[in-house]
Design an enzyme around this catalytic site. Structure first.
Site, PDB file in Angstrom:
ATOM      1  N   PHE A  23       0.863  -1.184   0.000  1.00  0.00           N
ATOM      2  CA  PHE A  23       0.000   0.000   0.000  1.00  0.00           C
ATOM      3  C   PHE A  23       0.897   1.231   0.000  1.00  0.00           C
ATOM      4  O   PHE A  23       1.751   1.381   0.881  1.00  0.00           O
ATOM      5  CB  PHE A  23      -0.928   0.054   1.224  1.00  0.00           C
ATOM      6  N   ASP A  57       9.514   2.664   1.291  1.00  0.00           N
ATOM      7  CA  ASP A  57       8.394   3.453   1.816  1.00  0.00           C
ATOM      8  C   ASP A  57       8.349   3.239   3.328  1.00  0.00           C
ATOM      9  O   ASP A  57       7.919   2.188   3.811  1.00  0.00           O
ATOM     10  CB  ASP A  57       7.099   2.998   1.147  1.00  0.00           C
ATOM     11  N   LYS A  75       3.094  10.455   7.802  1.00  0.00           N
ATOM     12  CA  LYS A  75       2.465  10.045   9.058  1.00  0.00           C
ATOM     13  C   LYS A  75       3.092  10.669  10.309  1.00  0.00           C
ATOM     14  O   LYS A  75       2.758  11.781  10.680  1.00  0.00           O
ATOM     15  CB  LYS A  75       2.443   8.520   9.117  1.00  0.00           C
TER      16      LYS A  75
HETATM   17  C1  LIG Z   1       3.183   2.586   3.725  1.00  0.00           C
HETATM   18  C2  LIG Z   1       2.268   3.704   3.330  1.00  0.00           C
HETATM   19  N1  LIG Z   1       2.556   4.437   2.274  1.00  0.00           N
HETATM   20  C3  LIG Z   1       1.780   5.463   1.890  1.00  0.00           C
HETATM   21  C4  LIG Z   1       0.630   5.781   2.581  1.00  0.00           C
HETATM   22  C5  LIG Z   1      -0.230   6.929   2.117  1.00  0.00           C
HETATM   23  O1  LIG Z   1      -0.110   7.998   2.986  1.00  0.00           O
HETATM   24  P1  LIG Z   1      -1.226   9.171   2.975  1.00  0.00           P
HETATM   25  O2  LIG Z   1      -2.498   8.559   3.453  1.00  0.00           O
HETATM   26  O3  LIG Z   1      -0.666  10.218   3.893  1.00  0.00           O
HETATM   27  O4  LIG Z   1      -1.342   9.649   1.581  1.00  0.00           O
HETATM   28  C6  LIG Z   1       0.286   5.034   3.699  1.00  0.00           C
HETATM   29  C7  LIG Z   1      -0.955   5.333   4.454  1.00  0.00           C
HETATM   30  O5  LIG Z   1      -1.525   4.485   5.127  1.00  0.00           O
HETATM   31  C8  LIG Z   1       1.115   3.963   4.090  1.00  0.00           C
HETATM   32  O6  LIG Z   1       0.826   3.207   5.160  1.00  0.00           O
END
Ligand SMILES: Cc1ncc(COP(=O)(O)O)c(C=O)c1O
Length: 403
Positions: free
Chosen positions: A140, A225, A254
């Protein structure tokens, strides 16, 4: 039936808010530390932290002070100009990402969210002149089109296809599959150290190092990520760096602003030279107030020893849950204070609801997995109380199902 304040607000929400999240679980009006309060005066202990965001808990005084002072001093400037908090935060993040290779160049692009940090990373990979990206099954990375293109879940992707290509998915944690997929045509491999949204699934030990080796052998970028795993959540500044590697790209969001919207895409080594003036941009990215929040978060994590605390409390939570001997709990996985509680049957949604009624905020990323991500300031007694509440709720649900 009594119509509560919460019901009234929820009705108004249903009439006017985009229908992307479904009905809100509660309407919240206040928060402090590990607690939030709803419109009807009920208190909840937040063991989700706004989905792994509030590492310092809610309304932490250091963040409140930094944001208040900054917004009263220099609130917003365009990116035709620079500000001290922006530069200071970029320097600190660059140092964290290059801790295994001090002196390596690193450059930071600030965004306003995780998806935007990944969007920046996606564009960076295109600037290599190669197009193919290898992503992970179960991944994700966010909801913008580029981030979605490297996100695995079909239900999220399919309504929006065609997405930017060319992305191929390989089984997460499978070194042989990665080795087979990466050749000299591949621009980047994108990987989460722990797949949070898929149910808190850690990569096998050594996987990131293998991914580093394989990408280096083929001149491909390694894009890690750390939006959910980074900045203390898993007991380290960066899980990838703690694993001994230096990625080419690290994305963050986050916990970085502890609730103030800010993300970052770090380009390291040769990748640091890929963006040039005009190749990317953002009106709000690097906003002084957001950057001041980020600096306050990093300084507080350091000053209060929260990395070690996250590790120790994570272990405490695992022991507290395991010592329940509850037969419905199969396993507790994850690192630090990002944990998945794996259940023997698909009752996570019902458990999640019952825990909320009992005053605990968690979530259920899979039918058989609960996720907890409490603030790093949580007390041991709260971890014990959470385990006890979970035991009662699980026994209540399984006994009802059995009868
Ligand atoms: C690993 C990861 N990458 C990207 C995102 C996306 O972040 P945002 O919701 O701030 O766009 C999330 C959100 O849950 C995530 O857990």
């Amino acid at each position: 039936m009594d119509v509560t304040k919460g019901d009234t607000w929820a009705t108004r929400y249903g009439g006017v808010m985009a229908n992307t999240f479904g009905a809100p679980r509660r309407v919240l009006v206040g928060a402090a530390g590990t607690k939030v309060w709803d419109a009807d005066g009920r208190a909840y202990t937040d063991f989700l932290s706004g989905i792994a965001v509030n590492v310092l808990g809610h309304c932490h005084p250091a963040v409140v002070a930094a944001v208040s002072q900054q917004v009263a001093t220099l609130d917003h400037i365009s990116n035709f100009f620079a500000s001290e908090p922006q530069i200071g935060l970029a320097e600190k993040l660059a140092a964290l990402a290059t801790a295994n290779a001090p002196g390596t160049p690193a450059r930071v692009f600030f965004s306003n969210s995780g998806a935007e940090a990944n969007e920046a990373a996606f564009k960076l990979t295109r600037l290599t002149g190669r197009r193919r990206i290898v992503a992970m099954e179960g991944s994700f990375h966010g909801r913008t089109l580029g981030a979605l293109a490297v996100t695995y879940k079909a239900a999220y992707r399919q309504p929006f296809e065609p997405l930017p290509g060319e992305v191929i998915f390989v089984p997460y944690g499978d070194v042989a599959a990665l080795e087979a997929a990466v050749d000299d045509q591949v621009a980047a491999v994108v990987v989460e150290p722990i797949q949070g949204e898929s149910g808190v699934i850690p990569a096998p030990a050594g996987y990131l190092a293998e991914a580093r080796r394989i990408t280096a052998e083929h001149g491909a970028l390694l894009w890690v990520d750390e939006i959910q795993t980074g900045l203390g959540r898993c007991g380290e500044w960066l899980v990838s760096v703690a694993d001994g590697i230096t990625p080419d790209i690290v994305t963050l969001a986050k916990g970085l602003g502890n609730g103030f919207p800010i993300g970052a895409c770090l380009a390291i080594g040769e990748a640091a030279g890929l963006f040039t003036p005009g190749s990317h941009g953002s009106t709000f990215g690097g906003n002084p107030v957001a950057a001041a929040a980020g600096l306050a978060v990093l300084e507080t994590i350091e000053a209060d020893g929260l990395l070690a605390r996250s590790r120790a409390l994570g272990e405490h939570l695992v022991r507290a849950i395991e010592s329940l001997g509850n037969p419905t709990i199969i396993e507790v996985r994850g690192s630090g204070l990002l944990r998945g509680i794996v259940l023997a049957c698909p009752i996570a949604a019902a458990v999640n609801d019952a825990m909320l009624d009992a005053g605990w905020i968690i979530n259920a990323p899979r039918p058989d997995v609960l996720r907890v991500a409490p603030p790093l300031i949580v007390g041991e007694y709260q971890l014990d109380a959470f385990a006890a509440a979970l035991d009662i709720v699980l026994r209540g649900i399984t006994e009802k199902e059995a009868s």
